[in-house]
Design a protein around this motif. Structure first.
Motif, PDB file in Angstrom:
ATOM      1  N   VAL A  29       0.832  -1.206   0.000  1.00 31.31           N
ATOM      2  CA  VAL A  29       0.000   0.000   0.000  1.00 31.31           C
ATOM      3  C   VAL A  29       0.867   1.257   0.000  1.00 31.31           C
ATOM      4  O   VAL A  29       0.602   2.227  -0.705  1.00 31.31           O
ATOM      5  CB  VAL A  29      -0.943  -0.012   1.222  1.00 31.31           C
ATOM      6  CG1 VAL A  29      -1.684   1.321   1.347  1.00 31.31           C
ATOM      7  CG2 VAL A  29      -1.947  -1.150   1.115  1.00 31.31           C
ATOM      8  N   PHE A  30       1.948   1.220   0.799  1.00 33.25           N
ATOM      9  CA  PHE A  30       2.824   2.390   0.880  1.00 33.25           C
ATOM     10  C   PHE A  30       3.477   2.674  -0.468  1.00 33.25           C
ATOM     11  O   PHE A  30       3.530   3.824  -0.921  1.00 33.25           O
ATOM     12  CB  PHE A  30       3.893   2.154   1.954  1.00 33.25           C
ATOM     13  CG  PHE A  30       4.918   3.269   2.020  1.00 33.25           C
ATOM     14  CD1 PHE A  30       4.596   4.494   2.594  1.00 33.25           C
ATOM     15  CD2 PHE A  30       6.177   3.093   1.478  1.00 33.25           C
ATOM     16  CE1 PHE A  30       5.530   5.512   2.639  1.00 33.25           C
ATOM     17  CE2 PHE A  30       7.113   4.104   1.531  1.00 33.25           C
ATOM     18  CZ  PHE A  30       6.796   5.330   2.117  1.00 33.25           C
ATOM     19  N   ASP A  33       0.886   4.030  -2.847  1.00 30.53           N
ATOM     20  CA  ASP A  33       0.446   5.360  -2.442  1.00 30.53           C
ATOM     21  C   ASP A  33       1.526   6.414  -2.700  1.00 30.53           C
ATOM     22  O   ASP A  33       1.242   7.539  -3.110  1.00 30.53           O
ATOM     23  CB  ASP A  33       0.072   5.338  -0.955  1.00 30.53           C
ATOM     24  CG  ASP A  33      -0.605   6.625  -0.527  1.00 30.53           C
ATOM     25  OD1 ASP A  33      -0.395   7.043   0.631  1.00 30.53           O
ATOM     26  OD2 ASP A  33      -1.355   7.215  -1.335  1.00 30.53           O
ATOM     27  N   ALA A  43      -4.479   4.882   0.706  1.00 31.58           N
ATOM     28  CA  ALA A  43      -4.107   4.658   2.106  1.00 31.58           C
ATOM     29  C   ALA A  43      -5.245   4.104   2.941  1.00 31.58           C
ATOM     30  O   ALA A  43      -5.012   3.617   4.044  1.00 31.58           O
ATOM     31  CB  ALA A  43      -3.603   5.972   2.726  1.00 31.58           C
ATOM     32  N   TYR A  46      -4.948   0.659   4.455  1.00 34.51           N
ATOM     33  CA  TYR A  46      -4.215   0.339   5.686  1.00 34.51           C
ATOM     34  C   TYR A  46      -5.142  -0.246   6.751  1.00 34.51           C
ATOM     35  O   TYR A  46      -4.669  -0.881   7.710  1.00 34.51           O
ATOM     36  CB  TYR A  46      -3.547   1.595   6.246  1.00 34.51           C
ATOM     37  CG  TYR A  46      -2.270   1.978   5.509  1.00 34.51           C
ATOM     38  CD1 TYR A  46      -2.146   3.237   4.929  1.00 34.51           C
ATOM     39  CD2 TYR A  46      -1.206   1.094   5.401  1.00 34.51           C
ATOM     40  CE1 TYR A  46      -0.988   3.600   4.265  1.00 34.51           C
ATOM     41  CE2 TYR A  46      -0.049   1.448   4.728  1.00 34.51           C
ATOM     42  CZ  TYR A  46       0.070   2.702   4.156  1.00 34.51           C
ATOM     43  OH  TYR A  46       1.212   3.055   3.508  1.00 34.51           O
ATOM     44  N   CYS A  69       0.650   2.810  10.497  1.00 39.12           N
ATOM     45  CA  CYS A  69      -0.113   3.079   9.281  1.00 39.12           C
ATOM     46  C   CYS A  69      -0.390   4.575   9.122  1.00 39.12           C
ATOM     47  O   CYS A  69      -0.371   5.113   8.011  1.00 39.12           O
ATOM     48  CB  CYS A  69      -1.430   2.290   9.311  1.00 39.12           C
ATOM     49  SG  CYS A  69      -1.214   0.497   9.126  1.00 39.12           S
ATOM     50  N   LEU A  72       2.877   6.000   7.875  1.00 35.06           N
ATOM     51  CA  LEU A  72       3.095   5.668   6.462  1.00 35.06           C
ATOM     52  C   LEU A  72       2.172   6.493   5.562  1.00 35.06           C
ATOM     53  O   LEU A  72       2.560   6.898   4.463  1.00 35.06           O
ATOM     54  CB  LEU A  72       2.843   4.173   6.244  1.00 35.06           C
ATOM     55  CG  LEU A  72       3.894   3.220   6.836  1.00 35.06           C
ATOM     56  CD1 LEU A  72       3.470   1.768   6.625  1.00 35.06           C
ATOM     57  CD2 LEU A  72       5.258   3.460   6.210  1.00 35.06           C
ATOM     58  N   THR A  73       0.933   6.718   6.021  1.00 38.97           N
ATOM     59  CA  THR A  73       0.005   7.540   5.231  1.00 38.97           C
ATOM     60  C   THR A  73       0.552   8.952   5.039  1.00 38.97           C
ATOM     61  O   THR A  73       0.536   9.514   3.936  1.00 38.97           O
ATOM     62  CB  THR A  73      -1.359   7.598   5.926  1.00 38.97           C
ATOM     63  OG1 THR A  73      -1.884   6.270   6.047  1.00 38.97           O
ATOM     64  CG2 THR A  73      -2.350   8.453   5.139  1.00 38.97           C
ATOM     65  N   GLY A  76       3.669   8.818   2.785  1.00 40.05           N
ATOM     66  CA  GLY A  76       3.251   8.607   1.404  1.00 40.05           C
ATOM     67  C   GLY A  76       2.632   9.862   0.812  1.00 40.05           C
ATOM     68  O   GLY A  76       2.845  10.191  -0.359  1.00 40.05           O
ATOM     69  N   CYS A  93      -6.442  12.166   2.126  1.00 43.83           N
ATOM     70  CA  CYS A  93      -5.505  11.834   3.212  1.00 43.83           C
ATOM     71  C   CYS A  93      -6.226  11.830   4.557  1.00 43.83           C
ATOM     72  O   CYS A  93      -6.049  10.923   5.367  1.00 43.83           O
ATOM     73  CB  CYS A  93      -4.350  12.831   3.223  1.00 43.83           C
ATOM     74  SG  CYS A  93      -3.121  12.512   4.513  1.00 43.83           S
ATOM     75  N   SER A  96      -8.435   8.819   4.881  1.00 44.43           N
ATOM     76  CA  SER A  96      -7.632   7.622   5.170  1.00 44.43           C
ATOM     77  C   SER A  96      -7.230   7.579   6.636  1.00 44.43           C
ATOM     78  O   SER A  96      -7.315   6.533   7.290  1.00 44.43           O
ATOM     79  CB  SER A  96      -6.385   7.608   4.281  1.00 44.43           C
ATOM     80  OG  SER A  96      -6.738   7.592   2.919  1.00 44.43           O
TER      81      SER A  96
END
Length: 626
Positions: A29-30, A33, A43, A46, A69, A72-73, A76, A93, A96
């Protein structure tokens, strides 16, 4: 934590596999994204990582994963955008991050609920073991028999006499009595026993029975039938009492026997026995604990009322008065307010036993169950379901972003066109007022349409309690089709509507009903995405199947269809036929439909594809808000 630490190697191995899978998904996912130009809320996926880690039952790991997560969001987001950030990207964002945090909170709450249930199960097992030990410790020969009189249980006291059920083999157990009852008494004893079985009356007999030392002693043999709701005998419970050595304790033993027999029929939690009409009470240790009284307190109705919640005092007194008036069964739920402010929910059930023959009146034997944790678990489950339904709606709106944008853009473009036309009509040498008025009217109509679309979107995203209203089912179906029209066109789906007239009316929450329809329509559209032939989606309304006045809604596709096994499990939580699905959409749909008094099911029609149907009670009467 102790349960997790004691987990076997297989469970720990499975946890490692799940953790590795979660890490792989998080990495994928990362990378997507951060390194791909896709303009969607990648994202949000996640949440799958958080759910996988939470399934291992490790609270700290779940919290750490959720924070990871989130990080990472954000990383990203920064890697995939330059200094100029669009509002839509920022919104994705934020959505997410909200999805990740909400999923983490719900997962942690679910872990807590599971832990509490395990503790309750452990406590229940402890109480069962305590009950078994109590039965074995009773100074009497306790036994139970089938409705036909066959012995099926004896306590340890029988073993002390060298007798067990195995002595007479698996068939009948009738010879046990011949083994221990004096030959001169066996005929009378069996005659009374057979008469009790035939009439269903309580069994009583006094016979000489052989002890472990080989000496016969007089025993009082008594048994009571346990009946079901229809009055049929389910089982006999009996106890043999040595009346030679314990004549002085006969009354206390009879009361203990009645408590044992009736408490087994009820719930065996806290027990309360009351002599009527005197009102003298006896409480078990568990009853004292529930009421939070020391053993020095004398049991009484006044002591119970003193612990009752002020709003439930009338309920408690009403139940007591009903018992005094001769009620055979008492079943009541109420709350207790303890001195420290703690509120407990209790459930009390009681049965009126016959008089004991010594002039002391009747007696009620009851069980007092502390159902506080059950109530809290039910409330937590309801809150979790509502939270999950809200998250599903918000996620669904994210997936339909293109359709929503189209629905708003279309009337706005029409407004601009009508405005230009109106200006042209007014700009003529001789202004055409009629045409200008028509253009302005169209502008107002399109503006209202855009406003309605935005209002529906806001209602879908808003977190609120259920608000039932009287609704036109055909109108709701039409609005829902408009909302997903863009997505259906993208998937090349042909929509066919078959709405019955006059339009059926139901009493439902508008947003929740739209959520169900959107889910069914989008599932049907996605099921046809891999079909080469015609992609036809049919939505129909008609009279219900269950009862007159019900309304039936059918959504049918020409997709790949569903198997019989999948149709049975389709509405189970976490069951999905999609590779990327979470398995919660249809489960939430079922909860919504059942909460409105209806039912939902899936069918596999002979012509292929899948057919999803739900039925709701129709509404008759004055219309409310639409």
């Amino acid at each position: 934590m102790e349960a997790l630490q004691a987990a076997p190697p297989t469970v720990r191995h499975d946890s490692r596999i799940v953790s590795m899978l979660a890490a792989a998904i998080a990495l994928a996912v990362f990378l997507i994204d951060a390194l791909t130009p896709l303009d969607i809320a990648i994202a949000v996926l996640y949440v799958v990582v958080v759910l996988l880690v939470s399934s291992t039952g490790k609270r700290r790991a779940t919290i750490g994963t959720a924070w990871g997560c989130v990080l990472l969001t954000l990383i990203g987001f920064m890697l995939s955008h330059d200094q100029t950030v669009s509002g839509s990207a920022l919104a994705r964002c934020v959505v997410s991050l909200l999805a990740i945090s909400t999923t983490a909170v719900l997962a942690l709450r679910n872990q807590t609920a599971i832990t509490q249930r395990q503790r309750m199960e452990a406590e229940l097992e402890r109480q069962r073991e305590e009950l078994r030990n109590t039965i074995d410790a009773i100074p009497g020969m306790v036994w139970s028999a089938s409705p036909e009189g066959r012995l099926i249980f004896v306590n340890r006291r029988w073993n002390d006499l060298g007798v067990s059920l195995g002595d007479s083999g698996p068939q009948g157990n009738g010879d046990i009595w011949r083994t221990i009852v004096h030959p001169a008494d066996i005929a009378s004893m069996q005659r009374d026993w057979q008469a009790a079985i035939a009439t269903g009356a309580p069994f009583e007999n006094v016979s000489r029975m052989r002890g472990g030392d080989g000496v016969y002693r007089w025993m009082h043999i008594g048994a009571e039938p346990l009946r079901d709701a229809s009055g049929a005998i389910r089982r006999w419970y009996g106890v043999n009492t040595d009346i030679e050595a314990r004549k002085q304790a006969e009354h206390a033993l009879r009361r203990s026997e009645a408590f044992l027999l009736d408490a087994q029929r009820l719930s065996r939690t806290g027990s309360i026995a009351t002599s009527l009409p005197a009102g003298t009470m006896w409480w078990s240790d568990e009853a004292y604990r529930i009421f939070d009284y020391p053993r020095e307190v004398t049991p009484s109705i006044d002591a119970i009322v003193a612990r009752a919640h002020p709003d439930d005092v009338a309920t408690v007194r009403g139940a007591h008065e009903a018992a005094l008036d001769g009620a055979r069964e008492i079943d009541v739920e109420h709350r207790l307010l303890l001195p420290d402010g703690t509120v407990k929910h209790v459930h009390f059930v009681a049965h009126r036993a016959a008089a004991d023959g010594e002039g002391e009146g009747d007696e009620t034997v009851g069980a007092l169950m502390d159902v506080t944790e059950t109530k809290r678990a039910q409330e937590a489950l309801a809150r979790s379901t509502a939270e999950l339904a809200h998250v599903t709606r918000v996620t669904m709106l994210g997936e339909l972003a293109a359709s929503i944008a189209h629905e708003v853009t279309q009337p706005m473009a029409a407004i601009v066109t009508s405005g230009d036309a109106g200006l042209r009509w007014l700009g003529r040498a001789t202004p055409d007022i009629g045409e200008a008025r028509q253009a302005i009217t169209q502008m107002i109509r399109d503006a209202r349409r855009a406003s309605e679309v935005i209002a529906r979107i806001r209602a879908m995203a808003r977190k609120r309690d259920s608000q039932p209203a009287t609704l036109d089912i055909n109108e709701i179906a039409g609005e829902t089709l408009e909302l997903v029209q863009r997505e259906l066109a993208r998937l090349r789906v042909e929509v066919r509507t078959e709405f019955t007239m006059p339009a059926p009316v139901v009493r439902c929450d508008r947003v929740q009903l739209q959520q169900v329809l959107i889910n069914l329509l989008m599932n049907a559209a996605h099921a046809m995405s891999g079909v080469d032939g015609p992609r036809i989606l049919r939505i129909a309304t008609s009279a219900g199947l269950d009862a007159p006045g019900h309304v039936l809604v059918t959504v049918q596709d020409t997709g790949t269809g569903i198997s019989e096994e999948s149709a049975r499990r389709l509405f189970d939580a976490f069951f999905t036929t999609k590779a990327e699905g979470m398995g919660m959409g249809l489960s939430i749909c079922r909860s919504i439909i059942e909460a409105h008094g209806g039912r939902i099911w899936a069918e596999a029609p002979e012509e292929g594809g899948a057919r999803l149907r739900f039925e709701l009670p129709g509404h008759e009467g004055d219309d409310d808000e639409h």
